[in-house]
Design an enzyme around this catalytic site. Sequence first.
Site, mmCIF file in Angstrom:
data_model
loop_
_atom_site.group_PDB
_atom_site.id
_atom_site.type_symbol
_atom_site.label_atom_id
_atom_site.label_comp_id
_atom_site.label_asym_id
_atom_site.label_seq_id
_atom_site.Cartn_x
_atom_site.Cartn_y
_atom_site.Cartn_z
ATOM 1 N N ASP A 8 3.376 -2.319 -5.738
ATOM 2 C CA ASP A 8 2.624 -2.068 -4.865
ATOM 3 C C ASP A 8 3.105 -0.677 -4.177
ATOM 4 O O ASP A 8 4.244 -0.224 -4.364
ATOM 5 C CB ASP A 8 2.563 -2.940 -3.506
ATOM 6 C CG ASP A 8 1.825 -2.626 -2.343
ATOM 7 O OD1 ASP A 8 0.458 -2.246 -2.513
ATOM 8 O OD2 ASP A 8 2.136 -2.465 -1.342
ATOM 9 N N ASP A 10 1.740 1.260 -1.144
ATOM 10 C CA ASP A 10 1.871 1.557 0.525
ATOM 11 C C ASP A 10 2.779 0.499 1.079
ATOM 12 O O ASP A 10 2.394 -0.767 0.895
ATOM 13 C CB ASP A 10 0.550 1.507 1.043
ATOM 14 C CG ASP A 10 -0.543 2.642 0.695
ATOM 15 O OD1 ASP A 10 0.034 3.868 0.245
ATOM 16 O OD2 ASP A 10 -1.803 2.245 0.598
ATOM 17 N N GLY A 45 -2.497 -4.093 2.743
ATOM 18 C CA GLY A 45 -2.950 -4.542 1.308
ATOM 19 C C GLY A 45 -4.238 -4.863 1.031
ATOM 20 O O GLY A 45 -4.672 -4.876 -0.005
ATOM 21 N N ARG A 48 -10.268 -0.885 1.864
ATOM 22 C CA ARG A 48 -10.697 0.102 3.191
ATOM 23 C C ARG A 48 -12.010 -0.552 3.615
ATOM 24 O O ARG A 48 -12.083 -0.733 4.750
ATOM 25 C CB ARG A 48 -11.453 1.268 2.447
ATOM 26 C CG ARG A 48 -11.293 2.494 3.429
ATOM 27 C CD ARG A 48 -11.831 3.540 2.752
ATOM 28 N NE ARG A 48 -10.893 4.185 1.813
ATOM 29 C CZ ARG A 48 -11.077 5.395 0.930
ATOM 30 N NH1 ARG A 48 -12.223 6.133 1.251
ATOM 31 N NH2 ARG A 48 -10.244 5.820 0.150
ATOM 32 N N SER A 113 -5.529 1.085 -3.000
ATOM 33 C CA SER A 113 -5.515 2.290 -2.372
ATOM 34 C C SER A 113 -6.476 3.239 -3.522
ATOM 35 O O SER A 113 -6.124 3.321 -4.787
ATOM 36 C CB SER A 113 -4.621 3.108 -1.966
ATOM 37 O OG SER A 113 -4.905 4.389 -1.344
ATOM 38 N N ASN A 115 -6.440 6.046 -2.940
ATOM 39 C CA ASN A 115 -5.877 7.253 -2.872
ATOM 40 C C ASN A 115 -4.665 7.399 -3.493
ATOM 41 O O ASN A 115 -3.831 8.271 -3.307
ATOM 42 C CB ASN A 115 -5.633 7.846 -1.430
ATOM 43 C CG ASN A 115 -6.874 7.827 -0.579
ATOM 44 O OD1 ASN A 115 -7.715 9.093 -0.789
ATOM 45 N ND2 ASN A 115 -6.887 7.151 0.687
ATOM 46 N N ASP A 167 4.507 -5.563 -0.180
ATOM 47 C CA ASP A 167 4.666 -5.713 1.613
ATOM 48 C C ASP A 167 3.748 -6.656 2.357
ATOM 49 O O ASP A 167 3.919 -6.617 3.342
ATOM 50 C CB ASP A 167 5.011 -4.535 1.879
ATOM 51 C CG ASP A 167 3.667 -3.672 2.350
ATOM 52 O OD1 ASP A 167 2.870 -3.795 1.348
ATOM 53 O OD2 ASP A 167 3.273 -3.157 3.171
HETATM 54 P P1 B16 Z 1 -7.511 3.365 0.755
HETATM 55 P P2 B16 Z 1 -1.297 -0.929 -1.023
HETATM 56 C C1 B16 Z 1 -3.514 -0.617 0.454
HETATM 57 O O1 B16 Z 1 -2.429 -0.113 -0.391
HETATM 58 C C2 B16 Z 1 -2.899 -0.585 1.995
HETATM 59 O O2 B16 Z 1 -1.852 -1.266 2.193
HETATM 60 C C3 B16 Z 1 -4.136 -0.811 2.769
HETATM 61 O O3 B16 Z 1 -3.607 -0.585 4.255
HETATM 62 C C4 B16 Z 1 -5.311 0.075 2.594
HETATM 63 O O4 B16 Z 1 -6.553 -0.338 3.368
HETATM 64 C C5 B16 Z 1 -5.640 -0.078 1.048
HETATM 65 O O5 B16 Z 1 -4.653 0.453 0.195
HETATM 66 C C6 B16 Z 1 -6.930 0.767 0.638
HETATM 67 O O6 B16 Z 1 -6.547 2.252 0.806
HETATM 68 O O7 B16 Z 1 -8.331 3.391 1.889
HETATM 69 O O8 B16 Z 1 -6.486 4.488 0.735
HETATM 70 O O9 B16 Z 1 -8.407 3.427 -0.477
HETATM 71 O O10 B16 Z 1 -0.594 -1.724 -0.265
HETATM 72 O O11 B16 Z 1 -2.215 -2.052 -1.964
HETATM 73 O O12 B16 Z 1 -0.628 0.081 -2.268
HETATM 74 MG MG MG Z 2 1.152 -2.546 0.577
#
Ligand code: B16
Ligand code: MG
Length: 219
Positions: A8, A10, A45, A48, A113, A115, A167
């Site tokens: 993962d 974030d 995790g 959005r 994400s 991003n 996480d």
């Molecule tokens: P985005 P991960 C997740 O990343 C984040 O933990 C979560 O808080 C977020 O809402 C999700 O990505 C979407 O992110 O808005 O940037 O598309 O933990 O799966 O790496």
């Molecule tokens: Mg995460």
Amino acid sequence: MIEAFLFDLDGVLTDTSEFHFLGWKHLAEDLGLPFSREDNEALRGVSRRESLALLLKGKAVSDEEAQQYMDRKNGYYLELVRQMTPANLLPGAREILEELASMGLKRAIVSSSKNTHLVLERLQIGGLVDGVVDGNAPARSKPFPDLFILGAALFALPASQCLVVEDATAGVEAAHAAGMKAVGLGPFERVGMADLVLPSLEGHSAKEILAALGEYAPG
Ligand code: B16
Ligand code: MG
């Protein structure tokens, strides 16, 4: 035996989870809604769209408003991401990626994400991973298994040969739903259902992790 680690992003390799919190908090303030760190735990995790639904706590909004709110939060988030450098890698992250490379094991990023590529660019770790699955994939987000199944497919490996590092509760659930073992990083209350729970990657080698899971045979 494990042939690939699916990381993962974030909250595992970098602490963008704090930036997500600050972005949602800013939006909640704009909307006059309460939003605490505790509330934020449920957003870890998840996508959005689902994060917005949790923040709104049942408040009805049109699709157009929802899109505006998500764009606004993402703008706040990207302001913080643009300031990132390789120093934002969490302790132990680079070390484990390098160790896995030297062991000949595959490494992928599997993140909800959209991003992901921007964050990887800021961290400059693209060269340390063999593949990326992100929130732009045509898949259901965590806790569904889809993203991790796509991660295993990158290397044509069965789920049993992939180990997930997560996480988030939703991430550990997704790994298990995909038939994979998971290392959970963080407090027991959040990732206690993982096959191995560690506070973070700092000071933990891949060999130690694999041995603790009964997945390492030296030589
Ligand atoms: P985005 P991960 C997740 O990343 C984040 O933990 C979560 O808080 C977020 O809402 C999700 O990505 C979407 O992110 O808005 O940037 O598309 O933990 O799966 O790496
Ligand atoms: Mg995460």
